[in-house]
Design a protein around this motif. Structure first.
Motif, PDB file in Angstrom:
ATOM      1  N   HIS A 127       0.817  -1.220   0.000  1.00 31.74           N
ATOM      2  CA  HIS A 127       0.000   0.000   0.000  1.00 31.74           C
ATOM      3  C   HIS A 127       0.852   1.273   0.000  1.00 31.74           C
ATOM      4  N   ASP A 134      -7.495  -1.507  -2.282  1.00 33.13           N
ATOM      5  CA  ASP A 134      -8.492  -2.386  -1.659  1.00 33.13           C
ATOM      6  C   ASP A 134      -9.865  -1.854  -2.028  1.00 33.13           C
ATOM      7  N   GLU A 187      -6.847 -12.572  -0.795  1.00 33.72           N
ATOM      8  CA  GLU A 187      -7.496 -11.273  -0.593  1.00 33.72           C
ATOM      9  C   GLU A 187      -8.136 -10.855  -1.909  1.00 33.72           C
ATOM     10  N   TRP A 189     -10.119  -8.646  -2.606  1.00 31.27           N
ATOM     11  CA  TRP A 189     -10.347  -7.197  -2.714  1.00 31.27           C
ATOM     12  C   TRP A 189      -9.094  -6.401  -3.014  1.00 31.27           C
ATOM     13  N   HIS A 190      -7.940  -7.021  -2.848  1.00 26.48           N
ATOM     14  CA  HIS A 190      -6.681  -6.276  -2.991  1.00 26.48           C
ATOM     15  C   HIS A 190      -6.199  -6.325  -4.444  1.00 26.48           C
TER      16      HIS A 190
HETATM   17 ZN   LIG Z   1      -4.718  -4.313   0.559  1.00 29.19          ZN
END
Ligand SMILES: [Zn+2]
Length: 340
Positions: A127, A134, A187, A189-190
């Motif tokens: 990030h 995200d 993940e 969403w990432h």
């Molecule tokens: Zn993330």
């Protein structure tokens, strides 16, 4: 007449193989690898171009400029399929991460073990790049779906999202059951912007991790068999899908010599040719099978011989360069047929 044809064919060859790498910003590398073992480059934060945006909770957030532009396109494309994505967490500075780390590690309810498990070490979170996004989902009833477990269970929606990522230069960064490679569990969403649609498509299609993609590029530099394969497949693709799309239906390549800094040529020789240590110069002989009634006169392919029985043009030999692009981490064919 013969002369003109020969010239035309030569021009075709030259035009075909002068393929320039995509022009990207020089400031930073969109394929940058930041994971638990690979730290954010030192000068990243001072160079990265961030723009302001709002997340699903109307909070002010920052995103890398091109990543944001392409995110908006992705959002629009998904809207048409009835999927509404919104931003959640995006850019986080190293300092913000450090603050979070400090705050949580002294919190008696959390403590250092908790922090180690759930918070990336400052400098080692993707990030920080501004390229990791995200997302959360705005459901039909207007409610937000942002809970991790809920999102992991929402297979249908995320399949639609993942299907569209590569078209806008994004990849799914943390694949299911690939903690061995990425260091993270699944993940959905990432998302990670990598800047190059072709590379994104390759990664998504092969279902590989960014780590694996970057390793495969590394392999080519150090491994002759891999380099040979890369040269052959790249040439084949250019011939059969390039300018010769309608006239050449099949091609075969035999790489006869590979020059790289590891072999016959030393660094100074390579640099005389305008090559870096990562570039690969090669010699190749090849054969082409013209389509029936193809527009080109096969006999006119420079130095090639038309074999009537086979229907192939054989014994063509050329030199060329597989040029490494530092920005895209990709090889493209250069100077093919025109000498070094
Ligand atoms: Zn993330």
């Amino acid at each position: 007449m013969k002369k003109i044809l020969r010239l035309l064919v030569l021009l075709l060859f030259v035009g075909l193989f002068v393929v320039s790498g995509c022009s990207k910003t020089d400031k930073y590398d969109y394929l940058v690898l930041v994971n638990k073992y690979s730290q954010l480059p030192d000068d990243w934060e001072k160079n990265v171009e961030l723009v302001d945006a709002k997340n699903a909770w109307d909070e002010d957030i920052k995103v890398e400029k091109n990543a944001y532009e392409n995110y908006l396109k992705l959002e629009k494309a998904l809207e048409k399929e009835g999927v509404n994505i919104e931003l959640d967490s995006v850019y986080r500075s190293v300092k913000a991460q450090q603050d979070l780390w400090d705050e949580w590690s002294v919190d008696p309810e959390k403590g250092i073990d908790y922090v180690r498990k759930f918070v990336a070490v400052p400098g080692y979170s993707e990030h920080h790049t501004g390229l990791a996004i995200d997302i959360c989902i705005r459901k039909e009833d207007g409610e937000l779906e942002f809970d991790n477990d809920e999102m992991i269970a929402d297979r249908e929606t995320f399949a639609k999202i993942h299907n569209k990522l590569a078209d806008y230069g994004f990849i799914l960064r943390y694949l299911e059951n690939r903690e061995d490679s990425t260091g993270y569990t699944y993940e959905p969403w990432h998302l990670r912007y990598i800047g190059d649609i072709e590379i994104a498509k390759e990664i998504m299609k092969k279902k590989i991790t960014l780590e694996e993609y970057l390793d495969s590029i590394e392999d080519i530099k150090n491994n002759h068999e891999a380099a040979k394969y890369k040269i052959e497949t790249t040439l084949k693709e250019y011939i059969e899908n390039g300018v010769y799309k309608d006239s050449i239906i099949n091609s075969r390549f035999n790489v006869t010599k590979i020059y790289s800094s590891k072999d016959e040529m030393d660094s100074s020789e390579l640099s005389t040719m305008g090559l870096s240590d990562k570039d690969i110069a090669f010699e190749v002989t090849y054969q082409l099978q013209p389509a029936e009634g193809a527009d080109i006169n096969p006999i006119m392919v420079p130095d090639g011989e038309y074999n009537e029985n086979l229907g192939w043009i054989t014994n063509i030999s050329r030199v060329g360069i597989l040029k490494y692009n530092n920005k895209t981490k990709k090889y493209t064919i250069k100077n093919f047929g025109t000498g070094w």
